[in-house]
Design a protein around this motif. Sequence first.
Motif, PDB file in Angstrom:
ATOM      1  N   GLU A  40       0.803  -1.214   0.000  1.00 27.75           N
ATOM      2  CA  GLU A  40       0.000   0.000   0.000  1.00 27.75           C
ATOM      3  C   GLU A  40       0.843   1.275   0.000  1.00 27.75           C
ATOM      4  O   GLU A  40       0.305   2.381   0.043  1.00 27.75           O
ATOM      5  CB  GLU A  40      -0.923   0.005   1.228  1.00 27.75           C
ATOM      6  N   LYS A  41       2.153   1.166  -0.072  1.00 25.62           N
ATOM      7  CA  LYS A  41       3.035   2.323   0.093  1.00 25.62           C
ATOM      8  C   LYS A  41       3.006   3.275  -1.103  1.00 25.62           C
ATOM      9  O   LYS A  41       3.035   4.484  -0.941  1.00 25.62           O
ATOM     10  CB  LYS A  41       4.463   1.823   0.334  1.00 25.62           C
ATOM     11  N   HIS A  42       2.975   2.737  -2.332  1.00 23.87           N
ATOM     12  CA  HIS A  42       3.036   3.564  -3.537  1.00 23.87           C
ATOM     13  C   HIS A  42       1.918   3.188  -4.509  1.00 23.87           C
ATOM     14  O   HIS A  42       1.541   2.025  -4.622  1.00 23.87           O
ATOM     15  CB  HIS A  42       4.394   3.405  -4.229  1.00 23.87           C
ATOM     16  N   LYS A  43       1.425   4.196  -5.234  1.00 21.45           N
ATOM     17  CA  LYS A  43       0.317   3.957  -6.170  1.00 21.45           C
ATOM     18  C   LYS A  43       0.805   3.425  -7.513  1.00 21.45           C
ATOM     19  O   LYS A  43       0.084   2.705  -8.191  1.00 21.45           O
ATOM     20  CB  LYS A  43      -0.463   5.256  -6.376  1.00 21.45           C
ATOM     21  N   THR A  44       2.007   3.815  -7.918  1.00 24.23           N
ATOM     22  CA  THR A  44       2.530   3.355  -9.207  1.00 24.23           C
ATOM     23  C   THR A  44       3.947   2.814  -9.046  1.00 24.23           C
ATOM     24  O   THR A  44       4.656   3.142  -8.081  1.00 24.23           O
ATOM     25  CB  THR A  44       2.561   4.497 -10.239  1.00 24.23           C
ATOM     26  N   LEU A  45       4.365   2.008 -10.022  1.00 24.75           N
ATOM     27  CA  LEU A  45       5.725   1.463 -10.003  1.00 24.75           C
ATOM     28  C   LEU A  45       6.750   2.582 -10.136  1.00 24.75           C
ATOM     29  O   LEU A  45       7.809   2.541  -9.490  1.00 24.75           O
ATOM     30  CB  LEU A  45       5.890   0.455 -11.149  1.00 24.75           C
ATOM     31  N   ALA A  46       6.454   3.594 -10.950  1.00 23.71           N
ATOM     32  CA  ALA A  46       7.399   4.699 -11.138  1.00 23.71           C
ATOM     33  C   ALA A  46       7.687   5.407  -9.815  1.00 23.71           C
ATOM     34  O   ALA A  46       8.839   5.724  -9.503  1.00 23.71           O
ATOM     35  CB  ALA A  46       6.845   5.693 -12.164  1.00 23.71           C
ATOM     36  N   LEU A  47       6.655   5.657  -9.020  1.00 27.70           N
ATOM     37  CA  LEU A  47       6.848   6.303  -7.723  1.00 27.70           C
ATOM     38  C   LEU A  47       7.682   5.431  -6.785  1.00 27.70           C
ATOM     39  O   LEU A  47       8.541   5.922  -6.046  1.00 27.70           O
ATOM     40  CB  LEU A  47       5.496   6.609  -7.080  1.00 27.70           C
ATOM     41  N   LEU A  48       7.421   4.125  -6.819  1.00 30.68           N
ATOM     42  CA  LEU A  48       8.197   3.200  -5.995  1.00 30.68           C
ATOM     43  C   LEU A  48       9.661   3.222  -6.401  1.00 30.68           C
ATOM     44  O   LEU A  48      10.555   3.291  -5.551  1.00 30.68           O
ATOM     45  CB  LEU A  48       7.634   1.778  -6.132  1.00 30.68           C
ATOM     46  N   LEU A  49       9.914   3.169  -7.714  1.00 31.50           N
ATOM     47  CA  LEU A  49      11.293   3.120  -8.200  1.00 31.50           C
ATOM     48  C   LEU A  49      12.054   4.398  -7.860  1.00 31.50           C
ATOM     49  O   LEU A  49      13.239   4.345  -7.513  1.00 31.50           O
ATOM     50  CB  LEU A  49      11.314   2.882  -9.708  1.00 31.50           C
ATOM     51  N   ARG A  50      11.397   5.550  -7.935  1.00 33.94           N
ATOM     52  CA  ARG A  50      12.070   6.807  -7.594  1.00 33.94           C
ATOM     53  C   ARG A  50      12.505   6.805  -6.125  1.00 33.94           C
ATOM     54  O   ARG A  50      13.596   7.254  -5.789  1.00 33.94           O
ATOM     55  CB  ARG A  50      11.155   7.997  -7.880  1.00 33.94           C
TER      56      ARG A  50
END
Length: 207
Positions: free
Chosen positions: A97-107
């Motif tokens: 539940e931490k990030h909405k998209t993979l891009a946000l997670l990767l950043r």
Amino acid sequence: MRLIRYADDFVVMIHGTRDDAQALYGEVATVLAPMGLRLSEEKTRVCHINEGFDFLGWRIQRRRKRGQEGKWAVYTYPSKKALLSVMDKVRELTRREKHKTLALLLRSLNAVLRGWCNYFRHGVCSATFGYLDHFVWWRVVGWLRKRHAGLNWGTLRRRYLVNWQIRDGRTEMFRPVSIPIVRYRFRGARISTPWTMTQSGSAAPMA
């Protein structure tokens, strides 16, 4: 003896016995007192270089050289505590539940990984970087599989794991194994210090 320091953290390395090291313990406390500093009972200890010790996230230890019988070398590599710390950060960031998209997670992951790897890139760390790389890759894959539970493995791989590199659009996962390792060269007496050597060989503060 040789002093290795960074801010208020330091190591005193001597060529001598344990008794010699214990004797310095009191002298160090005497030097620190006028500065308003004192030795931490929890962090301060006397040990042999072959036992190794942790300092600023590094594990410093003398070991036999591989393939060179009878030869020893001092190795510096990321401590177990430092590795576990960055792994805990990765676990926290890859919660479903931490990030909405993979891009946000990767950043978010890339910022943590780049900073950690740049700090440790000057030591013996290729095996550690490889281990961390493997750990992070599978944590992100696990996040993807939970986030996209309806996708089969083949579709997930074609969409997000092109050439086994995790990416979302232009955002690509930073790989610890990709960072070049540049060994630190000891500069010895060329590093400035407020202390000079007296005729007897003991240290004295500069005026």
